[in-house]
Design a protein around this motif. Structure first.
Motif, PDB file in Angstrom:
ATOM      1  N   TYR A 164       0.832  -1.208   0.000  1.00 36.12           N
ATOM      2  CA  TYR A 164       0.000   0.000   0.000  1.00 36.12           C
ATOM      3  C   TYR A 164       0.863   1.253   0.000  1.00 36.12           C
ATOM      4  CZ  TYR A 164      -3.202   3.603   1.663  1.00 36.12           C
ATOM      5  OH  TYR A 164      -3.923   4.771   1.791  1.00 36.12           O
ATOM      6  N   ASN A 165       1.836   1.303   0.897  1.00 33.45           N
ATOM      7  CA  ASN A 165       2.649   2.514   1.032  1.00 33.45           C
ATOM      8  C   ASN A 165       3.595   2.725  -0.154  1.00 33.45           C
ATOM      9  OD1 ASN A 165       1.617   3.463   3.549  1.00 33.45           O
ATOM     10  ND2 ASN A 165       2.758   1.853   4.600  1.00 33.45           N
ATOM     11  N   SER A 166       4.044   1.635  -0.771  1.00 32.10           N
ATOM     12  CA  SER A 166       4.903   1.788  -1.944  1.00 32.10           C
ATOM     13  C   SER A 166       4.122   2.364  -3.128  1.00 32.10           C
ATOM     14  CB  SER A 166       5.539   0.448  -2.332  1.00 32.10           C
ATOM     15  OG  SER A 166       4.559  -0.492  -2.722  1.00 32.10           O
ATOM     16  N   LYS A 167       2.825   2.052  -3.201  1.00 27.96           N
ATOM     17  CA  LYS A 167       1.985   2.637  -4.259  1.00 27.96           C
ATOM     18  C   LYS A 167       1.845   4.142  -4.053  1.00 27.96           C
ATOM     19  CE  LYS A 167      -0.746  -1.488  -5.344  1.00 27.96           C
ATOM     20  NZ  LYS A 167      -2.090  -2.118  -5.305  1.00 27.96           N
ATOM     21  N   LEU A 168       1.700   4.550  -2.796  1.00 30.20           N
ATOM     22  CA  LEU A 168       1.639   5.980  -2.503  1.00 30.20           C
ATOM     23  C   LEU A 168       2.923   6.670  -2.967  1.00 30.20           C
ATOM     24  CD1 LEU A 168       0.180   6.166   1.139  1.00 30.20           C
ATOM     25  CD2 LEU A 168      -0.992   6.697  -0.997  1.00 30.20           C
ATOM     26  N   GLU A 169       4.052   6.050  -2.686  1.00 31.37           N
ATOM     27  CA  GLU A 169       5.333   6.647  -3.049  1.00 31.37           C
ATOM     28  C   GLU A 169       5.504   6.739  -4.564  1.00 31.37           C
ATOM     29  OE1 GLU A 169       8.229   4.338  -0.942  1.00 31.37           O
ATOM     30  OE2 GLU A 169       8.034   5.571   0.870  1.00 31.37           O
ATOM     31  N   ASP A 170       4.967   5.767  -5.289  1.00 34.89           N
ATOM     32  CA  ASP A 170       5.025   5.822  -6.755  1.00 34.89           C
ATOM     33  C   ASP A 170       4.267   7.049  -7.267  1.00 34.89           C
ATOM     34  OD1 ASP A 170       6.527   3.539  -6.923  1.00 34.89           O
ATOM     35  OD2 ASP A 170       4.820   2.207  -7.297  1.00 34.89           O
ATOM     36  N   TYR A 193       3.242  12.960   4.174  1.00 37.12           N
ATOM     37  CA  TYR A 193       3.664  11.789   4.944  1.00 37.12           C
ATOM     38  C   TYR A 193       2.535  11.213   5.791  1.00 37.12           C
ATOM     39  CZ  TYR A 193       8.429  13.255   3.724  1.00 37.12           C
ATOM     40  OH  TYR A 193       9.569  13.599   3.041  1.00 37.12           O
ATOM     41  N   HIS A 194       1.603  12.064   6.173  1.00 35.26           N
ATOM     42  CA  HIS A 194       0.517  11.603   7.040  1.00 35.26           C
ATOM     43  C   HIS A 194      -0.398  10.590   6.354  1.00 35.26           C
ATOM     44  CE1 HIS A 194      -1.234  14.950   4.758  1.00 35.26           C
ATOM     45  NE2 HIS A 194      -2.391  14.347   4.922  1.00 35.26           N
ATOM     46  N   LYS A 195      -0.252  10.428   5.052  1.00 34.09           N
ATOM     47  CA  LYS A 195      -1.100   9.483   4.331  1.00 34.09           C
ATOM     48  C   LYS A 195      -0.561   8.053   4.375  1.00 34.09           C
ATOM     49  CE  LYS A 195      -3.402  12.714   1.219  1.00 34.09           C
ATOM     50  NZ  LYS A 195      -3.763  13.019  -0.185  1.00 34.09           N
ATOM     51  N   TYR A 196       0.671   7.887   4.836  1.00 31.75           N
ATOM     52  CA  TYR A 196       1.165   6.527   5.051  1.00 31.75           C
ATOM     53  C   TYR A 196       0.260   5.832   6.064  1.00 31.75           C
ATOM     54  CZ  TYR A 196       5.840   7.238   2.907  1.00 31.75           C
ATOM     55  OH  TYR A 196       6.887   7.458   2.060  1.00 31.75           O
ATOM     56  N   SER A 197      -0.049   4.571   5.839  1.00 27.06           N
ATOM     57  CA  SER A 197      -0.915   3.845   6.778  1.00 27.06           C
ATOM     58  C   SER A 197      -0.209   3.591   8.106  1.00 27.06           C
ATOM     59  CB  SER A 197      -1.346   2.510   6.172  1.00 27.06           C
ATOM     60  OG  SER A 197      -0.224   1.662   5.962  1.00 27.06           O
ATOM     61  N   THR A 198       1.120   3.702   8.118  1.00 31.04           N
ATOM     62  CA  THR A 198       1.897   3.458   9.331  1.00 31.04           C
ATOM     63  C   THR A 198       2.260   4.755  10.065  1.00 31.04           C
ATOM     64  OG1 THR A 198       3.864   3.411   7.907  1.00 31.04           O
ATOM     65  CG2 THR A 198       2.893   1.283   8.529  1.00 31.04           C
ATOM     66  N   PHE A 199       1.843   5.879   9.530  1.00 31.44           N
ATOM     67  CA  PHE A 199       2.195   7.187  10.099  1.00 31.44           C
ATOM     68  C   PHE A 199       1.517   7.414  11.446  1.00 31.44           C
ATOM     69  CE2 PHE A 199       0.984  11.616  10.803  1.00 31.44           C
ATOM     70  CZ  PHE A 199       2.186  12.286  10.668  1.00 31.44           C
ATOM     71  N   VAL A 200       2.308   7.928  12.422  1.00 28.47           N
ATOM     72  CA  VAL A 200       1.708   8.307  13.707  1.00 28.47           C
ATOM     73  C   VAL A 200       2.038   9.747  14.093  1.00 28.47           C
ATOM     74  CG1 VAL A 200       1.548   5.976  14.659  1.00 28.47           C
ATOM     75  CG2 VAL A 200       3.646   7.292  14.989  1.00 28.47           C
TER      76      VAL A 200
END
Length: 220
Positions: free
Chosen positions: A165-171, A187-194
């Motif tokens: 999921y996060n690699s698609k965002l980066e693409d 960066y806040h859109k990463y699913s792992t972002f806190v």
């Protein structure tokens, strides 16, 4: 617009201590380019445990053997591998000593040690080891880092860091940067972002302490 979530070094250290007091793993990894402050972040976090036994001359290591020793032979202690790539490179997943490191982190998790590792790129780490780190602090520029947390409670998913999921965002972001050099990465859109961690540089005195400690440890 939602409020930006930020952490202090003190809050990160308190979170690590809370996790181990509640008998959860307290392993975290700091990533980022050369010279951005990976070691500075780890130094500042671990120094908050000075009154609880942390000593850089004792707990900072650079090899797999001493990492295993600290994690295996001590309880409620600390281990800082400042060159984790040399101990846990993913292309050496077949290495018997690397397998032993994974076993040690798993078998001796009840020692409740705080384990910190530094390396440039997150996914150069052994895949199985990635699963054993609860937090990734990614330094994006001097004084600023993005804090990520491993996704918990996944029974049938072997990807606690949501790599696909996060690699698609980066693409998508990469293409936007090519079109617009002023594009700000969300960066806040990463699913792992806190949240974000903002930190200052070391004082000259602390910088000298770290340099001396590193030189001494690298000779051992």
């Amino acid at each position: 617009m939602s409020k930006i979530i930020t952490f202090t070094v003190k809050e990160i250290s308190e979170w690590l201590e809370e996790r181990r007091l509640n008998q959860f793993d307290s392993n975290y990894i700091v990533t980022g380019g050369t010279g951005l402050g990976k070691s500075t972040v780890i130094w500042k976090i671990l120094r908050k445990f000075k009154d609880k036994g942390y000593r850089p001359m004792k707990h900072m290591v650079y090899d797999r053997e001493n990492t295993i020793r600290l994690l295996r032979d001590f309880k409620l202690s600390y281990c800082w591998n400042d060159e984790l790539i040399s101990a846990a490179y993913r292309r050496e997943h077949w290495n018997s000593e690397q397998i032993e490191l994974i076993k040690t982190l798993t078998k001796y998790r009840c020692n409740w040690n705080i384990f910190a590792g530094a390396l440039p790129v997150f996914f150069t780490l052994d895949k199985e080891l990635l699963k054993l780190f609860a937090m990734n602090i990614d330094v994006i520029r001097r004084g600023e880092a993005v804090v990520h947390m491993r996704r918990e409670g996944r029974r049938y998913n072997d990807d606690p860091w949501d790599v696909k999921y996060n690699s698609k965002l980066e693409d998508v972001w990469s293409k936007q940067l090519q079109r617009n050099s002023n594009f700000k990465i969300p960066y806040h859109k990463y699913s792992t972002f806190v949240g974000y961690l903002f930190f200052s540089d070391l004082t000259p005195k602390r910088s000298e302490e770290r340099r001396v400690g590193k030189e001494c440890r690298s000779r051992w």
